[in-house]
Design a protein around this motif. Structure first.
Motif, PDB file in Angstrom:
ATOM      1  N   HIS A 169       0.851  -1.185   0.000  1.00 14.07           N
ATOM      2  CA  HIS A 169       0.000   0.000   0.000  1.00 14.07           C
ATOM      3  C   HIS A 169       0.893   1.243   0.000  1.00 14.07           C
ATOM      4  O   HIS A 169       1.762   1.382   0.865  1.00 14.07           O
ATOM      5  N   VAL A 170       0.688   2.124  -0.961  1.00 15.05           N
ATOM      6  CA  VAL A 170       1.355   3.428  -0.988  1.00 15.05           C
ATOM      7  C   VAL A 170       0.258   4.471  -0.799  1.00 15.05           C
ATOM      8  O   VAL A 170      -0.546   4.715  -1.696  1.00 15.05           O
ATOM      9  N   TRP A 171       0.217   5.078   0.371  1.00 12.14           N
ATOM     10  CA  TRP A 171      -0.864   5.984   0.744  1.00 12.14           C
ATOM     11  C   TRP A 171      -0.610   7.374   0.177  1.00 12.14           C
ATOM     12  O   TRP A 171       0.363   8.038   0.535  1.00 12.14           O
ATOM     13  N   ALA A 172      -1.489   7.796  -0.721  1.00  9.25           N
ATOM     14  CA  ALA A 172      -1.294   9.053  -1.454  1.00  9.25           C
ATOM     15  C   ALA A 172      -1.258  10.249  -0.507  1.00  9.25           C
ATOM     16  O   ALA A 172      -2.163  10.445   0.305  1.00  9.25           O
ATOM     17  N   GLY A 173      -0.192  11.029  -0.620  1.00  9.89           N
ATOM     18  CA  GLY A 173      -0.053  12.250   0.166  1.00  9.89           C
ATOM     19  C   GLY A 173       0.447  12.045   1.578  1.00  9.89           C
ATOM     20  O   GLY A 173       0.622  13.030   2.316  1.00  9.89           O
ATOM     21  N   ALA A 174       0.690  10.812   1.986  1.00 10.29           N
ATOM     22  CA  ALA A 174       1.080  10.539   3.374  1.00 10.29           C
ATOM     23  C   ALA A 174       2.585  10.711   3.568  1.00 10.29           C
ATOM     24  O   ALA A 174       3.384  10.355   2.698  1.00 10.29           O
ATOM     25  N   PHE A 175       2.949  11.244   4.732  1.00  8.11           N
ATOM     26  CA  PHE A 175       4.352  11.423   5.110  1.00  8.11           C
ATOM     27  C   PHE A 175       4.719  10.361   6.147  1.00  8.11           C
ATOM     28  O   PHE A 175       3.870   9.593   6.616  1.00  8.11           O
ATOM     29  N   HIS A 176       5.991  10.311   6.546  1.00 12.07           N
ATOM     30  CA  HIS A 176       6.461   9.294   7.473  1.00 12.07           C
ATOM     31  C   HIS A 176       5.782   9.454   8.835  1.00 12.07           C
ATOM     32  O   HIS A 176       5.850  10.508   9.451  1.00 12.07           O
ATOM     33  N   GLY A 177       5.137   8.386   9.290  1.00  9.46           N
ATOM     34  CA  GLY A 177       4.459   8.424  10.579  1.00  9.46           C
ATOM     35  C   GLY A 177       3.152   9.184  10.566  1.00  9.46           C
ATOM     36  O   GLY A 177       2.672   9.622  11.612  1.00  9.46           O
ATOM     37  N   PHE A 178       2.535   9.312   9.398  1.00  6.57           N
ATOM     38  CA  PHE A 178       1.332  10.132   9.263  1.00  6.57           C
ATOM     39  C   PHE A 178       0.222   9.708  10.213  1.00  6.57           C
ATOM     40  O   PHE A 178      -0.495  10.543  10.763  1.00  6.57           O
ATOM     41  N   ASP A 179       0.075   8.407  10.420  1.00  5.50           N
ATOM     42  CA  ASP A 179      -1.017   7.922  11.259  1.00  5.50           C
ATOM     43  C   ASP A 179      -0.781   8.169  12.743  1.00  5.50           C
ATOM     44  O   ASP A 179      -1.727   8.185  13.534  1.00  5.50           O
ATOM     45  N   THR A 180       0.479   8.395  13.120  1.00  6.70           N
ATOM     46  CA  THR A 180       0.791   8.760  14.508  1.00  6.70           C
ATOM     47  C   THR A 180       0.524  10.238  14.745  1.00  6.70           C
ATOM     48  O   THR A 180      -0.053  10.620  15.772  1.00  6.70           O
ATOM     49  N   PHE A 181       0.901  11.074  13.803  1.00  5.30           N
ATOM     50  CA  PHE A 181       0.776  12.519  13.977  1.00  5.30           C
ATOM     51  C   PHE A 181      -0.629  13.034  13.663  1.00  5.30           C
ATOM     52  O   PHE A 181      -1.039  14.074  14.183  1.00  5.30           O
ATOM     53  N   ALA A 182      -1.355  12.318  12.819  1.00  4.57           N
ATOM     54  CA  ALA A 182      -2.726  12.724  12.478  1.00  4.57           C
ATOM     55  C   ALA A 182      -3.631  11.503  12.561  1.00  4.57           C
ATOM     56  O   ALA A 182      -4.172  11.037  11.547  1.00  4.57           O
TER      57      ALA A 182
END
Length: 267
Positions: free
Chosen positions: A231-244
């Motif tokens: 899965h390559v999540w469009a627009g996501a940065f490293h650790g995106f799910d932790t920070f947002a």
């Protein structure tokens, strides 16, 4: 939550494992054997448990073990991987006493922990060690060469950029950093044989340093005849799910990981 002390490898100090499981569920549970992130230079094993329990252990009825591996630069490669392997051996050998099912173990981790999880799968394969039913590799740190297109493209822009990555790899590898003979157990992207590995789930953001090394690793698994879900999540940065964590993209990523774990553990 319980802390377990297990013997290290080759006379190394004991390794601490932090374990937890849902209350009130009888019988041996499937296990997520997890390595935390932090570039192998920071972090602690206990800090990830609340999220692991909330997102996976409670909904799926599984136990979790988080490895307190030693940190660089005080401990260089292979110390971190040795700690993870020593813990995996102990958990597998004493599964009944720990109340876990040794035949339903997923090796997982995030960032540096994802890289360690990939390396652990390679090492266990080659040493004839415990066989996991799956790998959960979340934005894994795989390649010390740090020279992919995305590493250059995101330099100075990602939360974990090329400079951060170089600092961590230098701490882990010391004088071996970037050398042509770095072993795949240190940097799994160096592996030339990815056959015979547990099926892998790999995810990464499209705007992060590790994007292209994750895509290349998934492709190498496919070429070797293995299974990989990428899965390559469009627009996501490293650790995106932790920070947002409440962002729609983060929720989608968590749901996809949970579905994958459920499928693997029910197979």
């Amino acid at each position: 939550m319980e802390e377990l002390q297990v013997p290290g490898t080759s006379g190394a100090e004991d390794v601490t494992l932090v374990s937890a499981r849902p209350a009130g569920i009888a019988g041996p549970l499937p296990l997520l054997y997890y390595m935390r992130g932090g570039g192998m230079i920071t972090g602690n094993a206990s800090s990830v448990l609340p999220r692991l329990l909330r997102e996976w252990a409670l909904p799926l009825g599984l136990a979790v073990v988080s490895v307190a591996y030693r940190l660089a630069p005080q401990t260089r490669y292979p110390g971190q991987l040795d700690d993870c392997y020593a813990g995996l051996l102990r958990v597998s050998e004493h599964a009944a006493a720990l109340g876990v099912d040794a035949d339903r173990v997923v090796i997982g981790g995030k960032s540096a922990g994802g890289g360690l999880a990939a390396a652990l799968a390679l090492l266990s394969r080659d040493r004839g060690g415990p066989e996991a039913v799956g790998q959960l590799l979340l934005c894994p740190m795989l390649d010390d060469r740090n020279d992919s297109f995305s590493a250059h493209q995101m330099a100075g822009g990602d939360l974990w950029d090329r400079a951060s990555n170089a600092t961590a790899w230098q701490a882990v590898l010391g004088d071996r950093y970037g050398a042509p003979d770095v072993p795949p157990y240190a940097a799994p992207a160096r592996a030339t044989d990815l056959s015979g590995l547990p099926p892998a789930y790999i995810d990464v953001g499209s705007t992060e340093t590790f994007r292209d090394e994750e895509v290349a690793y998934a492709q190498a698994i496919w070429r070797a005849g293995g299974q990989s879900e990428l899965h390559v999540w469009a627009g996501a940065f490293h650790g995106f799910d932790t920070f947002a964590p409440e962002a729609a993209l983060s929720r989608d990523a968590r749901e996809a990981r949970t579905r994958r774990l459920r499928r693997v553990l029910s197979a």
